[in-house]
Scaffold this motif. Structure first.
Motif, PDB file in Angstrom:
ATOM      1  N   ARG A  94      73.209  21.171   2.292  1.00  5.24           N
ATOM      2  CA  ARG A  94      73.955  20.031   2.811  1.00  5.24           C
ATOM      3  C   ARG A  94      73.142  19.389   3.926  1.00  5.24           C
ATOM      4  O   ARG A  94      72.468  20.076   4.694  1.00  5.24           O
ATOM      5  CB  ARG A  94      75.327  20.445   3.336  1.00  5.24           C
ATOM      6  CG  ARG A  94      76.301  20.898   2.265  1.00  5.24           C
ATOM      7  CD  ARG A  94      77.741  20.905   2.793  1.00  5.24           C
ATOM      8  NE  ARG A  94      78.175  19.591   3.233  1.00  5.24           N
ATOM      9  CZ  ARG A  94      78.648  18.639   2.421  1.00  5.24           C
ATOM     10  NH1 ARG A  94      78.740  18.868   1.118  1.00  5.24           N
ATOM     11  NH2 ARG A  94      79.031  17.475   2.900  1.00  5.24           N
ATOM     12  N   ILE A  95      73.222  18.078   4.017  1.00  8.86           N
ATOM     13  CA  ILE A  95      72.548  17.347   5.083  1.00  8.86           C
ATOM     14  C   ILE A  95      73.413  17.441   6.332  1.00  8.86           C
ATOM     15  O   ILE A  95      74.597  17.083   6.312  1.00  8.86           O
ATOM     16  CB  ILE A  95      72.302  15.887   4.674  1.00  8.86           C
ATOM     17  CG1 ILE A  95      71.378  15.844   3.451  1.00  8.86           C
ATOM     18  CG2 ILE A  95      71.705  15.097   5.837  1.00  8.86           C
ATOM     19  CD1 ILE A  95      71.284  14.480   2.802  1.00  8.86           C
ATOM     20  N   ILE A  96      72.825  17.945   7.399  1.00  9.56           N
ATOM     21  CA  ILE A  96      73.571  18.222   8.625  1.00  9.56           C
ATOM     22  C   ILE A  96      73.612  16.991   9.523  1.00  9.56           C
ATOM     23  O   ILE A  96      72.617  16.279   9.684  1.00  9.56           O
ATOM     24  CB  ILE A  96      72.930  19.403   9.382  1.00  9.56           C
ATOM     25  CG1 ILE A  96      72.886  20.647   8.493  1.00  9.56           C
ATOM     26  CG2 ILE A  96      73.681  19.696  10.677  1.00  9.56           C
ATOM     27  CD1 ILE A  96      74.233  21.113   8.006  1.00  9.56           C
ATOM     28  N   SER A  97      74.756  16.758  10.141  1.00  9.57           N
ATOM     29  CA  SER A  97      74.926  15.642  11.059  1.00  9.57           C
ATOM     30  C   SER A  97      74.125  15.881  12.342  1.00  9.57           C
ATOM     31  O   SER A  97      74.029  17.020  12.811  1.00  9.57           O
ATOM     32  CB  SER A  97      76.408  15.487  11.411  1.00  9.57           C
ATOM     33  OG  SER A  97      76.580  14.588  12.492  1.00  9.57           O
ATOM     34  N   PRO A  98      73.545  14.834  12.935  1.00 10.57           N
ATOM     35  CA  PRO A  98      72.790  14.986  14.184  1.00 10.57           C
ATOM     36  C   PRO A  98      73.583  15.662  15.295  1.00 10.57           C
ATOM     37  O   PRO A  98      73.005  16.356  16.146  1.00 10.57           O
ATOM     38  CB  PRO A  98      72.433  13.547  14.557  1.00 10.57           C
ATOM     39  CG  PRO A  98      72.365  12.837  13.248  1.00 10.57           C
ATOM     40  CD  PRO A  98      73.458  13.451  12.416  1.00 10.57           C
ATOM     41  N   SER A  99      74.891  15.500  15.291  1.00  8.81           N
ATOM     42  CA  SER A  99      75.724  16.117  16.329  1.00  8.81           C
ATOM     43  C   SER A  99      75.736  17.640  16.232  1.00  8.81           C
ATOM     44  O   SER A  99      76.114  18.332  17.184  1.00  8.81           O
ATOM     45  CB  SER A  99      77.157  15.591  16.235  1.00  8.81           C
ATOM     46  OG  SER A  99      77.731  15.908  14.967  1.00  8.81           O
ATOM     47  N   ASP A 100      75.281  18.168  15.079  1.00  4.51           N
ATOM     48  CA  ASP A 100      75.274  19.619  14.875  1.00  4.51           C
ATOM     49  C   ASP A 100      73.868  20.214  14.878  1.00  4.51           C
ATOM     50  O   ASP A 100      73.688  21.387  14.556  1.00  4.51           O
ATOM     51  CB  ASP A 100      75.960  19.966  13.540  1.00  4.51           C
ATOM     52  CG  ASP A 100      77.452  19.668  13.565  1.00  4.51           C
ATOM     53  OD1 ASP A 100      78.068  19.849  14.633  1.00  4.51           O
ATOM     54  OD2 ASP A 100      77.990  19.241  12.526  1.00  4.51           O
ATOM     55  N   TYR A 101      72.863  19.420  15.231  1.00  9.45           N
ATOM     56  CA  TYR A 101      71.490  19.929  15.233  1.00  9.45           C
ATOM     57  C   TYR A 101      71.314  21.115  16.181  1.00  9.45           C
ATOM     58  O   TYR A 101      70.513  22.013  15.912  1.00  9.45           O
ATOM     59  CB  TYR A 101      70.509  18.822  15.632  1.00  9.45           C
ATOM     60  CG  TYR A 101      70.250  17.796  14.541  1.00  9.45           C
ATOM     61  CD1 TYR A 101      70.618  18.030  13.215  1.00  9.45           C
ATOM     62  CD2 TYR A 101      69.624  16.584  14.851  1.00  9.45           C
ATOM     63  CE1 TYR A 101      70.387  17.087  12.230  1.00  9.45           C
ATOM     64  CE2 TYR A 101      69.377  15.644  13.861  1.00  9.45           C
ATOM     65  CZ  TYR A 101      69.762  15.886  12.560  1.00  9.45           C
ATOM     66  OH  TYR A 101      69.520  14.953  11.573  1.00  9.45           O
ATOM     67  N   ASP A 102      72.042  21.114  17.278  1.00  8.62           N
ATOM     68  CA  ASP A 102      71.883  22.202  18.255  1.00  8.62           C
ATOM     69  C   ASP A 102      72.534  23.505  17.788  1.00  8.62           C
ATOM     70  O   ASP A 102      72.392  24.533  18.436  1.00  8.62           O
ATOM     71  CB  ASP A 102      72.456  21.796  19.609  1.00  8.62           C
ATOM     72  CG  ASP A 102      73.943  21.468  19.546  1.00  8.62           C
ATOM     73  OD1 ASP A 102      74.466  21.219  18.437  1.00  8.62           O
ATOM     74  OD2 ASP A 102      74.591  21.470  20.614  1.00  8.62           O
ATOM     75  N   LYS A 103      73.194  23.469  16.647  1.00 11.66           N
ATOM     76  CA  LYS A 103      73.882  24.657  16.130  1.00 11.66           C
ATOM     77  C   LYS A 103      73.084  25.368  15.030  1.00 11.66           C
ATOM     78  O   LYS A 103      73.493  26.421  14.556  1.00 11.66           O
ATOM     79  CB  LYS A 103      75.259  24.277  15.577  1.00 11.66           C
ATOM     80  CG  LYS A 103      76.208  23.655  16.607  1.00 11.66           C
ATOM     81  CD  LYS A 103      77.552  23.330  15.960  1.00 11.66           C
ATOM     82  CE  LYS A 103      78.522  22.710  16.956  1.00 11.66           C
ATOM     83  NZ  LYS A 103      78.086  21.374  17.396  1.00 11.66           N
ATOM     84  N   VAL A 104      71.949  24.799  14.623  1.00 13.83           N
ATOM     85  CA  VAL A 104      71.152  25.391  13.542  1.00 13.83           C
ATOM     86  C   VAL A 104      70.028  26.246  14.115  1.00 13.83           C
ATOM     87  O   VAL A 104      69.600  26.062  15.259  1.00 13.83           O
ATOM     88  CB  VAL A 104      70.570  24.302  12.616  1.00 13.83           C
ATOM     89  CG1 VAL A 104      71.695  23.513  11.956  1.00 13.83           C
ATOM     90  CG2 VAL A 104      69.653  23.376  13.391  1.00 13.83           C
ATOM     91  N   ASP A 105      69.547  27.183  13.304  1.00 16.44           N
ATOM     92  CA  ASP A 105      68.467  28.071  13.745  1.00 16.44           C
ATOM     93  C   ASP A 105      67.178  27.314  14.035  1.00 16.44           C
ATOM     94  O   ASP A 105      66.432  27.644  14.957  1.00 16.44           O
ATOM     95  CB  ASP A 105      68.197  29.144  12.686  1.00 16.44           C
ATOM     96  CG  ASP A 105      69.344  30.130  12.554  1.00 16.44           C
ATOM     97  OD1 ASP A 105      70.091  30.291  13.543  1.00 16.44           O
ATOM     98  OD2 ASP A 105      69.492  30.729  11.475  1.00 16.44           O
ATOM     99  N   ALA A 106      66.896  26.278  13.243  1.00 18.61           N
ATOM    100  CA  ALA A 106      65.635  25.549  13.375  1.00 18.61           C
ATOM    101  C   ALA A 106      65.462  24.937  14.755  1.00 18.61           C
ATOM    102  O   ALA A 106      64.334  24.794  15.248  1.00 18.61           O
ATOM    103  CB  ALA A 106      65.549  24.458  12.304  1.00 18.61           C
TER     104      ALA A 106
END
Length: 204
Positions: free
Chosen positions: A17-29
């Motif tokens: 799934r394409i992740i929303s920019p607002s959730d970038y800080d929640k991903v491992d990357a």
């Protein structure tokens, strides 16, 4: 086909799934982004096992399938070091739940399944990758031409005769000129930051 449909229905498939920019800080990357050097995430696809993080500088692949157990293997592919080729999108069929983004970086082939409902967003990264590939290819040609020009100049200088007392100074001058020429050419034709490309194609 029935097994695949059942797996998708149960949420056990690896469709990203394409992740929303607002959730970038929640991903491992995000932990592996070089924020100190103004690296920024522009596009991120997350599946059950993998993350594909496209920044202005590189693709960061958090690989859960190649690692042992629940460990994750982090791989970084800087755009200027890894030529992008064979960029394609395979749209979903009548019963497919996913579309697919395919491309090659360096000598690594990628095939990323994405939810079919996010095809329009996937087209954005497709366009960005195509543009980066064109820029890098053109810059590589110009860099090679620059090197050829320097070689021709060096051959012309080599055919000239100099007085013995001038040789050391001539060598120093030629060496300095060659270094500056190469340095300037690399600064001009090796692009590392593709922020402008992503801002043009990615709607964050």
């Amino acid at each position: 086909m029935l097994k695949k449909l059942a797996s998708d229905a149960l949420g056990l498939s690896d469709i990203g799934r394409i992740i929303s920019p607002s959730d970038y800080d929640k991903v491992d990357a995000d932990d592996f982004i070089m924020h100190e050097d103004e690296e920024k995430i522009f596009f991120l696809i997350k599946s059950r096992t993998d993350e594909y993080c496209f920044t202005n500088l590189a693709l960061i692949h958090v690989d859960g399938t190649a690692a042992v157990s629940k460990k994750r293997l982090v791989k970084r592919y800087d755009y200027y070091k890894n030529d992008i080729k064979h960029v394609m999108i395979e749209t979903a069929g009548t019963v497919d739940l996913d579309c697919e983004l395919k491309f090659t970086m360096g000598n690594v082939d990628f095939s990323i399944d994405v939810n079919r409902n996010q095809l329009e967003q996937l087209k954005d990264i497709y366009k960005a990758l195509i543009k980066i590939a064109h820029i890098v290819e053109e810059n590589n040609i110009l860099l090679e031409k620059s090197q050829q020009t320097l070689n021709l100049a060096a051959q012309a200088c080599g055919s000239q005769r100099f007085e013995t007392g001038d040789l050391s100074q001539v060598f120093a001058n030629v060496n300095e000129y060659s270094f500056n020429w190469i340095y300037k050419a690399r600064e001009t034709y090796i692009q590392k930051d593709f922020t402008d490309v992503f801002k043009n194609y990615i709607n964050n």
